[in-house]
Design an enzyme around this catalytic site. Structure first.
Site, mmCIF file in Angstrom:
data_model
loop_
_atom_site.group_PDB
_atom_site.id
_atom_site.type_symbol
_atom_site.label_atom_id
_atom_site.label_comp_id
_atom_site.label_asym_id
_atom_site.label_seq_id
_atom_site.Cartn_x
_atom_site.Cartn_y
_atom_site.Cartn_z
ATOM 1 C CD GLU A 232 -3.037 1.111 2.158
ATOM 2 O OE1 GLU A 232 -3.852 2.047 2.213
ATOM 3 O OE2 GLU A 232 -3.125 0.101 2.892
ATOM 4 C CE LYS A 248 -9.762 0.343 5.302
ATOM 5 N NZ LYS A 248 -9.506 -0.634 6.368
#
Length: 431
Positions: A232, A248
């Protein structure tokens, strides 16, 4: 006060595979091995000329992030708890809010073009050649390191059992129903220690060999070490253009292609996961708007699929242009900790997290690479282990979490957490 680097030089070297040099650089003082996410680029360095640690001093921390002496050739580790302190109050942790180190000598690997470059920094032109010689000298130390076989860790102990985690999820769902928050990322933790002959570098080697992530990193500083296999991106800043890419939505990978495709289809069609992703996109838009030019903040991609060795993710991209007069330090202060691992509203979500978790330390903090004025790359420290050297043995802690929303099912969230921790568990124990 240290002087800023004012001189820089490069030297083209014969191509070497960076995996063959992990030991040549990784065993040195202050060693840093960094996957920067830019087309597979890998950076290596060691032997810093300056280091710094700060705890519970937010004004000095922001000043350091904006100090020209730390804008180039530096790495900065922001621990989650320092960023959360305004919401949670002081909490005991063995990790400082900020660890920083600055390096004169670097090796830069570009696998796509098979280009290897030594980079030297200095406070004067005469320093640069010495830094370049040092970086090139690391290549001569590359050798074949005997492979460590078997489990690396003694134990892989959960800090709390699964029922406790499910109860925490249920509590957060109830808080959401009562209107206290919209979402919170709640984690489980595990602990253990490495076997007597094992170094944290071996954990890093196993993780990147099995499933290298775009923002993988190894950093050793004194009696602490960090191993991250993060997929990420928190932030990039290039020529005042800012980008963030929150993750997410997660599903496990499967060896069977049909079953794996089914997980992808389920993730893409999941209203729950898309709503969870969208909430964090809105939060990050709001955070960027605090320091970016009006109307420059936009969503460039929504719900894109990214697949790794153990999981599939939904990833969105938000960008903006840093406002005139705002600094990289202002950007980090406005956005840290990352919204994807806190929740919404961020301040209250961090309070809820603190009610269910001990201090996080580096996990869900950020590792920030500084490459010049208005140039940084910052990862979100998920899929990350924090090591401390205690009485001659390396003790480790790691965590994995899930974003909890109104319709979260405690059993499903617990299973998602286990999927996320599976690569680290396998690297440490073989299980």
């Amino acid at each position: 006060m240290i002087r800023a680097f004012t001189a820089r030089g490069e030297r083209r070297l014969a191509w070497r595979d960076p995996r063959d040099l992990i030991d040549a650089v990784g065993g040195r003082e202050g060693a840093l091995i960094l996957f920067s996410g830019d087309g597979g680029r890998v950076l290596m360095t060691a032997e810093p000329d300056a280091t710094r640690e700060l705890t519970d001093d937010p004004e000095t921390l922001v000043a350091l992030l904006a100090d020209p002496a730390w804008e180039e050739g530096a790495i900065q580790l922001l621990s989650y708890d320092g960023g959360a302190r305004l919401a949670t109050g002081p909490r005991p942790t063995v990790w400082p809010d900020l660890m920083a180190a600055r390096y004169p000598a670097w090796l830069e690997f570009e696998p796509e073009t098979q280009t290897l470059t030594a980079i030297g920094h200095g406070t004067a032109e005469t320093d640069v050649d010495g830094a370049l010689d040092r970086a090139e000298g690391w290549l001569a130390d590359a050798g074949t390191t005997p492979k460590v076989t078997g489990p690396l860790s003694v134990g892989f102990e959960a800090e709390a059992d699964e029922e406790t985690y499910r109860a925490a999820v249920a509590d957060v769902v109830q808080r959401i129903g009562q209107g206290e928050i919209f979402q919170a990322n709640i984690a489980r933790g595990w602990r253990g220690r490495l076997r007597a002959y094992v170094d944290p570098l071996e954990v890093f080697r196993r993780l990147v060999a099995a499933s290298p992530a775009p923002y993988a990193a190894f950093w050793r500083q004194g009696g602490r070490a960090l191993v991250s296999n993060s997929p990420e991106l928190f932030l990039t800043l290039r020529s005042r253009q800012v980008e963030t890419r929150p993750i997410k939505g997660t599903r496990p990978r499967h060896a069977d292609p049909r079953q794996d495709a089914g997980e992808v289809a389920d993730l893409r069609s999941s209203a729950k996961d898309r709503a969870e992703n969208l909430m964090i996109v809105d939060l990050m838009r709001n955070d960027l708007a605090r320091v970016c030019e009006p109307a420059s903040v936009r969503v460039d991609a929504l719900f894109a699929l990214e697949s790794y060795a153990n999981v599939h993710h939904l990833v969105s991209t938000v960008s903006g242009r840093l406002a005139e007069g705002a600094t990289a330090g202002d950007l980090l202060a406005a956005t840290f900790p990352p919204g994807s691992i806190t929740g919404a509203p961020k301040h209250q979500a961090m309070k809820v997290i603190a009610a269910h978790e001990p201090p996080r330390g580096p996990w869900c903090g950020s590792l920030v690479l500084r490459e010049g004025t208005d140039s940084l790359t910052a990862s979100v420290l998920i899929r990350t282990l924090a090591f401390t050297l205690e009485e001659g043995a390396w003790h480790w802690r790691t965590q994995a979490g899930a974003g909890i929303v109104a319709d979260s099912d405690p059993a499903a969230e617990a299973a998602e957490v286990l999927a996320k921790i599976s690569a680290i568990r396998h690297a440490l124990t073989g299980a």
